[in-house]
Scaffold this motif. Structure first.
Motif, short mmCIF file in Angstrom:
data_model
loop_
_atom_site.label_atom_id
_atom_site.label_comp_id
_atom_site.label_asym_id
_atom_site.label_seq_id
_atom_site.Cartn_x
_atom_site.Cartn_y
_atom_site.Cartn_z
N LEU A 118 0.83 -1.20 0.00
CA LEU A 118 0.00 0.00 0.00
C LEU A 118 0.87 1.25 0.00
O LEU A 118 0.63 2.19 -0.76
CB LEU A 118 -0.93 0.00 1.21
CG LEU A 118 -1.79 1.26 1.40
CD1 LEU A 118 -2.73 1.46 0.22
CD2 LEU A 118 -2.59 1.17 2.70
N PHE A 147 -5.19 -3.61 -5.43
CA PHE A 147 -6.37 -4.00 -4.65
C PHE A 147 -6.86 -5.42 -4.92
O PHE A 147 -7.85 -5.85 -4.34
CB PHE A 147 -7.50 -2.99 -4.89
CG PHE A 147 -7.15 -1.61 -4.45
CD1 PHE A 147 -7.24 -1.24 -3.12
CD2 PHE A 147 -6.69 -0.68 -5.37
CE1 PHE A 147 -6.89 0.03 -2.70
CE2 PHE A 147 -6.33 0.61 -4.96
CZ PHE A 147 -6.44 0.96 -3.62
N ARG A 307 -6.58 -0.57 1.89
CA ARG A 307 -6.81 -1.53 0.82
C ARG A 307 -8.00 -2.42 1.19
O ARG A 307 -8.30 -2.60 2.35
CB ARG A 307 -5.58 -2.42 0.62
CG ARG A 307 -4.43 -1.66 -0.03
CD ARG A 307 -3.47 -2.60 -0.68
NE ARG A 307 -2.80 -3.47 0.28
CZ ARG A 307 -2.07 -4.54 -0.06
NH1 ARG A 307 -1.97 -4.88 -1.32
NH2 ARG A 307 -1.47 -5.27 0.84
#
Length: 307
Positions: A118, A147, A307
């Motif tokens: 992330l 994602f 996420r």
């Protein structure tokens, strides 16, 4: 409706807020930080990402919730479509932007760095790499590689077949791999390099500064035509060092920006610049200085990404 939309679309980015008790609001707020992050990674602009969330909420609140089996997938799909529309508008706007364009920096929480993928995906360096992709390629890469959205869902979001999405993902992945930093740099390494860099700038130690930056270092300064900034990339160790030493009289504060250590430069107590760095081979190879005041409004408070 507008008041409730404002509460739902705004919740999460600046900490917990009271939300309505209806199922639509609860579902939206539960996924709000994820949706913001999807939009931000596609656009590189927090302000535009917030507008996308507002549009997503209005569409979400206007449908029959009982017809949606997977709220997360539905919301990501709507957010992606809205972001794609806005991305094409932004692309035209950037063509007339004065000087280098840099992403809008975000002050992020310390725990963002714990999620390495992330943190990498929202870094200034990665967002600039994503700028070199076309709108659809960018959407596919973000949804799949960041994602982990299934190809069938991505296909619905971007209006392509699953087979076409797989090809686009492969092409985008190769494009990004060729342009992203070649080595992973730990947060400890970056923080240490940045602390030494800060001391060299504050003390005006030219020799030490030259030892820390790569010979072919590139400095990008984004003033947006509003404040003074270089209109072209500044290249070369000595030239970049001379520019950096001009901020020795300012106050430099360590901060976590876009998931990585960075510096906030203040003059007269006000935020003047956000300075992020890119490390390669133990040297600073890239510097990103955001000075456009319109892009500094979110650096005084943490923005939640997820996420």
């Amino acid at each position: 409706m507008e008041e409730q939309a404002g509460r739902a679309a705004g919740a999460g980015g600046e900490g917990p807020r009271a939300a309505g008790t209806d199922a639509a609001t609860e579902a939206f707020v539960a996924h709000r930080n994820l949706l913001f992050t999807v939009a931000y990674e596609m656009l590189g602009s927090a302000a535009d990402a917030e507008d996308v969330l507002q549009e997503t909420w209005l569409r979400w609140a206007g449908i029959d919730q009982d017809t949606v089996r997977e709220p997360r997938a539905f919301l990501v799909r709507v957010t992606t479509r809205q972001a794609l529309t806005r991305l094409r508008t932004l692309s035209r706007r950037k063509e007339s932007y004065v000087g280098p364009w840099l992403p809008e920096p975000l002050l992020t929480a310390p725990d963002v760095a714990d999620d390495v993928e992330l943190a990498d995906s929202v870094s200034m360096a990665m967002l600039l790499v994503l700028e070199t992709l076309g709108p659809t390629e960018r959407a596919v890469f973000v949804l799949r590689d960041v994602f982990a959205v299934e190809y069938d869902e991505i296909a619905q979001a971007v209006g392509k077949t699953p087979a076409a999405v797989r090809q686009i993902a492969h092409r985008a992945r190769a494009h990004v791999a060729a342009r992203r930093p070649r080595e992973a740099v730990s947060r400890t390494q970056t923080r240490g390099a940045l602390a030494a860099f800060q001391e060299a700038v504050e003390t005006g130690d030219l020799r030490r500064l030259l030892d820390m930056i790569a010979p072919d270092v590139v400095l990008l300064t984004d003033g947006g035509g509003v404040v003074r900034a270089a209109l072209e990339p500044v290249t070369g160790a000595r030239t970049v060092a001379d520019v950096l030493l001009r901020i020795a009289a300012a106050t430099l504060e360590p901060a976590q920006v876009n998931g990585h250590p960075a510096l906030i430069v203040r003059t007269g107590g006000e935020i003047d610049t956000v300075l992020a760095v890119r490390l390669e081979g133990g040297l600073i190879s890239g510097l990103y200085a955001v000075r456009n005041p319109e892009k500094l409004s979110r650096v005084d408070r943490e923005t939640a990404v997820a996420r």
